[in-house]
Design a protein around this motif. Structure first.
Motif, PDB file in Angstrom:
ATOM      1  N   GLU A  12       0.836  -1.206   0.000  1.00 33.28           N
ATOM      2  CA  GLU A  12       0.000   0.000   0.000  1.00 33.28           C
ATOM      3  C   GLU A  12       0.864   1.247   0.000  1.00 33.28           C
ATOM      4  O   GLU A  12       0.542   2.242  -0.640  1.00 33.28           O
ATOM      5  N   ALA A  13       1.982   1.215   0.747  1.00 35.57           N
ATOM      6  CA  ALA A  13       2.879   2.363   0.789  1.00 35.57           C
ATOM      7  C   ALA A  13       3.511   2.609  -0.580  1.00 35.57           C
ATOM      8  O   ALA A  13       3.715   3.749  -0.977  1.00 35.57           O
ATOM      9  N   GLU A  14       3.804   1.536  -1.316  1.00 36.34           N
ATOM     10  CA  GLU A  14       4.364   1.691  -2.660  1.00 36.34           C
ATOM     11  C   GLU A  14       3.329   2.249  -3.625  1.00 36.34           C
ATOM     12  O   GLU A  14       3.667   2.973  -4.553  1.00 36.34           O
ATOM     13  N   ALA A  15       2.065   1.921  -3.423  1.00 33.51           N
ATOM     14  CA  ALA A  15       1.005   2.393  -4.308  1.00 33.51           C
ATOM     15  C   ALA A  15       0.824   3.905  -4.196  1.00 33.51           C
ATOM     16  O   ALA A  15       0.511   4.572  -5.173  1.00 33.51           O
ATOM     17  N   THR A  16       1.010   4.461  -3.011  1.00 37.94           N
ATOM     18  CA  THR A  16       0.884   5.901  -2.804  1.00 37.94           C
ATOM     19  C   THR A  16       2.194   6.437  -2.212  1.00 37.94           C
ATOM     20  O   THR A  16       2.290   6.646  -1.003  1.00 37.94           O
ATOM     21  N   PRO A  17       3.204   6.653  -3.044  1.00 36.31           N
ATOM     22  CA  PRO A  17       4.489   7.098  -2.512  1.00 36.31           C
ATOM     23  C   PRO A  17       4.429   8.544  -2.030  1.00 36.31           C
ATOM     24  O   PRO A  17       3.744   9.376  -2.628  1.00 36.31           O
ATOM     25  N   GLU A  18       5.121   8.823  -0.948  1.00 42.02           N
ATOM     26  CA  GLU A  18       5.216  10.177  -0.433  1.00 42.02           C
ATOM     27  C   GLU A  18       6.353  10.879  -1.168  1.00 42.02           C
ATOM     28  O   GLU A  18       7.481  10.401  -1.154  1.00 42.02           O
ATOM     29  N   ARG A  19       6.053  11.986  -1.804  1.00 41.45           N
ATOM     30  CA  ARG A  19       7.084  12.731  -2.513  1.00 41.45           C
ATOM     31  C   ARG A  19       7.575  13.873  -1.638  1.00 41.45           C
ATOM     32  O   ARG A  19       6.788  14.520  -0.953  1.00 41.45           O
ATOM     33  N   SER A  20       8.861  14.153  -1.717  1.00 42.68           N
ATOM     34  CA  SER A  20       9.416  15.278  -0.982  1.00 42.68           C
ATOM     35  C   SER A  20       9.025  16.570  -1.698  1.00 42.68           C
ATOM     36  O   SER A  20       8.569  16.553  -2.849  1.00 42.68           O
ATOM     37  N   TYR A  21       9.235  17.684  -1.023  1.00 42.59           N
ATOM     38  CA  TYR A  21       8.916  18.991  -1.594  1.00 42.59           C
ATOM     39  C   TYR A  21       9.676  19.179  -2.905  1.00 42.59           C
ATOM     40  O   TYR A  21       9.121  19.620  -3.899  1.00 42.59           O
ATOM     41  N   ARG A  22      10.947  18.804  -2.915  1.00 40.18           N
ATOM     42  CA  ARG A  22      11.800  18.963  -4.098  1.00 40.18           C
ATOM     43  C   ARG A  22      11.262  18.130  -5.277  1.00 40.18           C
ATOM     44  O   ARG A  22      11.230  18.593  -6.408  1.00 40.18           O
ATOM     45  N   GLU A  23      10.813  16.904  -5.008  1.00 43.60           N
ATOM     46  CA  GLU A  23      10.270  16.047  -6.071  1.00 43.60           C
ATOM     47  C   GLU A  23       8.941  16.586  -6.603  1.00 43.60           C
ATOM     48  O   GLU A  23       8.649  16.461  -7.790  1.00 43.60           O
ATOM     49  N   GLN A  24       8.143  17.191  -5.723  1.00 47.77           N
ATOM     50  CA  GLN A  24       6.850  17.732  -6.150  1.00 47.77           C
ATOM     51  C   GLN A  24       7.022  18.923  -7.093  1.00 47.77           C
ATOM     52  O   GLN A  24       6.160  19.194  -7.922  1.00 47.77           O
ATOM     53  N   LEU A  25       8.148  19.618  -6.976  1.00 45.53           N
ATOM     54  CA  LEU A  25       8.382  20.790  -7.827  1.00 45.53           C
ATOM     55  C   LEU A  25       8.502  20.419  -9.307  1.00 45.53           C
ATOM     56  O   LEU A  25       8.288  21.263 -10.179  1.00 45.53           O
ATOM     57  N   ASP A  26       8.816  19.155  -9.602  1.00 41.53           N
ATOM     58  CA  ASP A  26       8.933  18.706 -10.991  1.00 41.53           C
ATOM     59  C   ASP A  26       7.586  18.690 -11.709  1.00 41.53           C
ATOM     60  O   ASP A  26       7.550  18.687 -12.942  1.00 41.53           O
ATOM     61  N   PHE A  27       6.488  18.664 -10.969  1.00 37.82           N
ATOM     62  CA  PHE A  27       5.160  18.532 -11.558  1.00 37.82           C
ATOM     63  C   PHE A  27       4.384  19.849 -11.582  1.00 37.82           C
ATOM     64  O   PHE A  27       3.180  19.853 -11.834  1.00 37.82           O
ATOM     65  N   LEU A  28       5.052  20.974 -11.330  1.00 38.08           N
ATOM     66  CA  LEU A  28       4.371  22.269 -11.264  1.00 38.08           C
ATOM     67  C   LEU A  28       3.926  22.765 -12.632  1.00 38.08           C
ATOM     68  O   LEU A  28       4.551  22.487 -13.651  1.00 38.08           O
ATOM     69  N   ASN A  29       2.838  23.534 -12.635  1.00 40.19           N
ATOM     70  CA  ASN A  29       2.361  24.222 -13.830  1.00 40.19           C
ATOM     71  C   ASN A  29       3.260  25.425 -14.107  1.00 40.19           C
ATOM     72  O   ASN A  29       3.863  25.970 -13.180  1.00 40.19           O
ATOM     73  N   PRO A  30       3.264  25.901 -15.341  1.00 41.50           N
ATOM     74  CA  PRO A  30       4.036  27.110 -15.626  1.00 41.50           C
ATOM     75  C   PRO A  30       3.463  28.373 -14.955  1.00 41.50           C
ATOM     76  O   PRO A  30       4.186  29.346 -14.782  1.00 41.50           O
ATOM     77  N   ILE A  31       2.190  28.357 -14.563  1.00 38.59           N
ATOM     78  CA  ILE A  31       1.592  29.558 -13.947  1.00 38.59           C
ATOM     79  C   ILE A  31       1.701  29.565 -12.425  1.00 38.59           C
ATOM     80  O   ILE A  31       1.193  30.479 -11.782  1.00 38.59           O
ATOM     81  N   ALA A  32       2.341  28.580 -11.819  1.00 38.74           N
ATOM     82  CA  ALA A  32       2.374  28.442 -10.361  1.00 38.74           C
ATOM     83  C   ALA A  32       3.325  29.457  -9.726  1.00 38.74           C
ATOM     84  O   ALA A  32       4.379  29.124  -9.192  1.00 38.74           O
ATOM     85  N   GLN A  33       2.949  30.721  -9.787  1.00 30.17           N
ATOM     86  CA  GLN A  33       3.712  31.804  -9.175  1.00 30.17           C
ATOM     87  C   GLN A  33       2.736  32.714  -8.448  1.00 30.17           C
ATOM     88  O   GLN A  33       1.699  33.031  -9.009  1.00 30.17           O
TER      89      GLN A  33
END
Length: 150
Positions: A12-33
């Motif tokens: 279950e933990a592998e199915a929903t991995p916890e991403r760090s703040y740094r890893e989450q930044l890779d998925f940001l929209n271009p307007i996220a300012q």
């Protein structure tokens, strides 16, 4: 039997991995300012949890939009990984027109979890309340200090 339970929990933990703040930044929209820093993001999540306990949040694009139009005051927090952008790209403009502070956080699933929901959410408005006024004021000050996009 006893050995199966840890394996199930690990799956279950592998199915929903916890991403760090740094890893989450890779998925940001271009307007996220303006994007909230890691520290401010944590403060905003803490304030959202307190506001949710006292039923002082507005969740979802339609509800937040409705209350911005009605002139309600608060901090608007948007998720930076929402796609398509068209869903909520008008919210920052509405906030700027009414001088409301807003900031982006990296993850919509974390934003939904902070609000006490199992579902992700792309926008939340935190309303002020005397029970968590100190935390709210800190967040308001820091979000207001963020530079607005041009």
């Amino acid at each position: 039997m006893a050995r199966e339970k840890p394996e199930v929990a690990a799956a279950e933990a592998e199915a929903t991995p916890e991403r760090s703040y740094r890893e989450q930044l890779d998925f940001l929209n271009p307007i996220a300012q303006p994007l909230a820093s890691r520290k401010l993001t944590r403060k905003l999540y803490k304030c959202i949890r307190k506001a949710a306990k006292h039923k002082q949040i507005r969740r979802g694009v339609k509800e937040v939009q409705k209350f911005i139009n009605k002139g309600e005051k608060g901090i608007t927090v948007l998720a930076g990984d929402t796609l398509p952008i068209d869903v909520y790209c008008h919210i920052p403009i509405m906030c700027e027109d009414r001088s409301l502070p807003y900031a982006y956080v990296p993850s919509k699933s974390d934003l939904g979890a902070a609000a006490g929901s199992k579902r992700p959410t792309c926008v939340i408005m935190i309303k002020p309340h005397e029970e968590y006024q100190e935390t709210y004021d800190e967040c308001l000050e820091e979000v207001s200090a963020l530079p607005l996009p041009l």
